[in-house]
Design an enzyme around this catalytic site. Structure first.
Site, PDB file in Angstrom:
ATOM      1  N   LYS A 126       0.866  -1.179   0.000  1.00 44.10           N
ATOM      2  CA  LYS A 126       0.000   0.000   0.000  1.00 44.10           C
ATOM      3  C   LYS A 126       0.904   1.230   0.000  1.00 44.10           C
ATOM      4  O   LYS A 126       2.051   1.163   0.444  1.00 44.10           O
ATOM      5  CB  LYS A 126      -0.883   0.005   1.253  1.00 44.10           C
ATOM      6  CG  LYS A 126      -2.182   0.766   1.078  1.00 44.10           C
ATOM      7  CD  LYS A 126      -3.258  -0.078   0.437  1.00 44.10           C
ATOM      8  CE  LYS A 126      -4.558   0.710   0.302  1.00 44.10           C
ATOM      9  NZ  LYS A 126      -5.644  -0.078  -0.282  1.00 44.10           N
ATOM     10  N   ASP A 166      -6.857   4.519  -4.625  1.00 41.26           N
ATOM     11  CA  ASP A 166      -7.536   4.393  -3.327  1.00 41.26           C
ATOM     12  C   ASP A 166      -8.172   5.760  -3.095  1.00 41.26           C
ATOM     13  O   ASP A 166      -8.405   6.505  -4.061  1.00 41.26           O
ATOM     14  CB  ASP A 166      -6.524   4.014  -2.230  1.00 41.26           C
ATOM     15  CG  ASP A 166      -7.186   3.567  -0.923  1.00 41.26           C
ATOM     16  OD1 ASP A 166      -7.688   2.445  -0.879  1.00 41.26           O
ATOM     17  OD2 ASP A 166      -7.195   4.355   0.045  1.00 41.26           O
TER      18      ASP A 166
END
Length: 443
Positions: A126, A166
């Site tokens: 991430k 995201d």
């Protein structure tokens, strides 16, 4: 002291000031306790848990860029490449002022198990930045994205690490970053997912997380003798996940009566008007206060309150820790039979326990919202093959993956005597595959 408790203590000690990461590790390891105790000698000898909770690589970098007034601004960029035991790192980039290393570690740790559950060869990672895209011009966003990718491109690639979008990172941002990657590296490859359809993107990617959430919810209900058709559903959020969760719920015969944003929420007893919601949020980029103009019989309320509405199914699709213990008590009192997480960790630990103890079917995010990353992995496959699949092909694959995820989760819970505990089942099913791969590959 038990091995699980030793490792949780170690994580808190080694990562001070990162409560989100502590929460994620604790939640996962607690639910894995029976598996770890059954294999404690092997796992201890190989320090498997110590390896699992320590990222393989953490990258933090400076992102300088020039705003429209000619002023240089400086943000911080992050990429945490947590675990590559089963494939290249895969996970989104988040651009939001709240981003710091603890949030990125929590998200990438969760991503390991979510990606494992898909059955596809993708590891966990991430990244992101404390940059806020809100209120910025297209040129400022391009300047930031180009600078961000100038550094990040050294660490990613189609077979190494494949980021996606995201919060704060959509098609526009992915396009700018892909252009910069291609320019610097001189290769046209699937280094990012969520790309435009004209340059390697996949159909269904926009809808994937919301659609996948409903496919898994429908399978969970079916497995427990219920039918989604005819059910009343409450949804929080009005972004990408919430919008397409509402769309698919309606297609499957349910009625969604709420949506929310950071200012307030709407209740529409006749069912949310999807066309109106898309126009307000996707076209005009306005607040939900506008919804009443389209549907005079609806109600708009300031602040929180979605979970106070009587429903059969609740789908938190907004942000982390948005459904707390008081909300869970209201849902139970109102006869809710199922909660499935569309966002990342939107339900607090005590709320999750309360729901489960009161017989509410609960699907955790790492299983329920895996549709987005699953379709990202399908985009990677299409890029590798230099092919584009039809909407129907991708949608069928997504439905198959989400149905399989639920079956794996239910099976893992059954094997360890925790039938119906899908939080434990998701963690166990995701962990077993990663643990076996780590042990097989040696230290």
């Amino acid at each position: 002291m038990a091995y699980v408790d030793e490792v949780i203590d170690l994580v808190v000690k080694k990562n001070p000031g990162e409560p989100e990461f502590h929460q994620a590790v604790k939640e996962v390891l607690e639910s894995l306790r029976p598996v770890i105790e059954a294999h404690e000698d092997v796992y201890r000898k190989e320090a498997l848990l110590e390896q699992l909770v320590e990222p393989e690589r953490q990258i933090k970098f400076r992102v300088p860029w020039v705003d429209d007034k000619g002023q240089v601004q400086v943000n911080t960029g992050y990429r945490v490449q947590f675990n590559s035991a089963i494939g290249p790192y895969k996970g989104g980039l988040r651009f939001h002022p709240s981003v710091y290393i603890g949030i990125i570690k929590f998200l990438s740790f969760e991503q390991i198990f979510k990606n494992s559950l898909t059955g596809l060869p993708i590891g966990g990672g991430k990244g992101g930045s404390d940059f806020d895209p809100k209120g910025k011009s297209d040129r400022e966003i391009m300047a930031f994205c180009k600078s961000f990718m100038t550094e990040l491109c050294k660490y990613i690639g189609a077979d190494t690490d494949v980021p996606a979008g995201d919060i704060g990172v959509g098609g526009r941002e992915i396009g700018y970053m892909f252009g910069q990657y291609k320019r610097i590296r001189g290769t046209f490859e699937g280094c990012l997912t969520g790309k435009g359809l004209d340059f390697g993107g996949s159909l269904v990617r926009t809808e994937a997380t919301g659609y996948g959430l409903l496919y898994l919810t429908a399978e969970m209900l079916r497995h427990n003798g219920h039918d989604l058709k005819g059910k009343t559903v409450v949804v929080s959020g009005s972004g990408n996940v919430a919008t397409y969760a509402i769309e698919k719920a309606h297609q499957l015969g349910a009625k969604v009566v709420t949506a929310s944003d950071s200012n307030g929420w709407v209740y529409d007893p006749e069912g949310i008007d999807l066309a109106a919601l898309k126009e307000i949020k996707e076209v005009n980029r306005q607040r939900l206060t506008e919804y009443k103009k389209y549907r005079p019989n609806s109600e708009y309320h300031e602040g929180r309150g979605v979970w106070s509405v009587k429903c059969d199914v609740a789908l938190p699709c907004a942000t982390q820790n948005e459904l707390n213990l008081e909300d869970a008590k209201m849902l139970v009192a109102n006869g809710c039979i199922a909660v499935a997480e569309g966002a990342n960790m939107p339900t607090t630990l005590d709320a999750t326990k309360y729901l489960q103890e009161n017989g509410v079917l609960f699907a955790p995010g790492k299983a329920a919202n895996a549709g987005g990353v699953a379709t990202s992995a399908l985009e990677m496959s299409q890029n590798s093959e230099r092919l584009s699949w039809s909407f129907e092909e991708v949608d069928q694959q997504l439905q198959r993956i989400m149905t399989n995820i639920f079956q794996k989760v239910a099976d893992a819970a059954d094997r360890y005597g925790m039938s119906g505990d899908y939080v434990a089942g998701a963690n166990i099913a995701g962990f077993e595959k990663v643990a076996n791969a780590m042990l097989a590959q040696g230290v």
